[in-house]
Design an enzyme around this catalytic site. Structure first.
Site, PDB file in Angstrom:
ATOM      1  N   GLY A  73       0.753  -1.093  -0.061  1.00  0.00           N
ATOM      2  CA  GLY A  73      -0.146   0.019   0.153  1.00  0.00           C
ATOM      3  C   GLY A  73       0.836   1.320   0.060  1.00  0.00           C
TER       4      GLY A  73
ATOM      5  N   CYS B 207       5.910  -0.097   7.358  1.00  0.00           N
ATOM      6  CA  CYS B 207       5.799   0.961   6.235  1.00  0.00           C
ATOM      7  C   CYS B 207       6.818   1.527   5.550  1.00  0.00           C
ATOM      8  CB  CYS B 207       5.309   2.042   7.263  1.00  0.00           C
ATOM      9  SG  CYS B 207       4.794   3.715   6.462  1.00  0.00           S
TER      10      CYS B 207
END
Ligand code: NI
Length: 182
Positions: A47, A98
């Site tokens: 993502g 992340c």
């Protein structure tokens, strides 16, 4: 299309919150989405939110790869002006990473069952009800649009670990890095 430079923890844009997109059909929006998908793939992420490439607009891209406990595999998908609705009180714990916080992983509580809606790259309304990994990645990316990092969501910072040590916590099958960095 091009691969964009990522922004990293400490860059103010990751904390500022992003503005709603007013014109989905603007030509720069198509370029932005194509570049975000290319950048996500190049960085082996699942993502990416626009502030992670220094763009303060409410756009995310994500995918649901095979083997993440979801029955559905989702090819890279753009979502513009996304909104989340929590559909149950159930909270699940799961590992997250992340691309803006390289090399680290931590256990993050997320809503197990959500609905989301937003526009796709062609301006069509997308509405879905999802669970598990799919719900997790969307919550992680939408948080980026509100200036929230997964680190802020952690309840136990002692679970923050280097990727290289993650195998200690997931003995049978450490996930490859390309599988789980939103
Ligand atoms: Ni992220």
């Amino acid at each position: 299309m091009s691969i964009r430079q990522l922004t990293y923890l400490g860059n103010p844009i990751l904390r500022q919150g992003a503005a709603a997109v007013s014109d989905v059909h603007a030509s720069d929006m198509q370029t932005l989405i194509a570049d975000m998908i290319e950048t996500m793939q190049a960085e082996h992420g699942v993502g990416l939110a626009a502030p992670q490439i220094d763009v303060g607009q409410r756009v995310i891209v994500f995918r649901v790869p095979e083997g993440r406990g979801s029955t559905e595999i989702l090819e890279p998908q753009a979502l513009i002006n996304p909104e989340i609705t929590v559909l149950s009180e159930e909270i699940e714990l799961g590992w997250e990473g992340c691309l803006s916080v390289p090399k680290l992983r931590g256990i993050v509580p997320r809503h197990a069952h959500i609905g989301y809606r937003g526009l796709d790259a062609e301006g069509r309304l997308i509405e879905r009800e999802v669970r598990g990994f799919h719900a997790r990645v969307v919550q992680h990316e939408v948080d980026h649009l509100d200036g929230i990092m997964y680190l802020d969501r952690m309840k136990d910072v002692s679970t923050l670990v280097m990727e290289s040590e993650l195998f200690r916590f997931l003995p049978p099958r450490p996930p490859a890095p390309e599988e789980s960095s939103p």
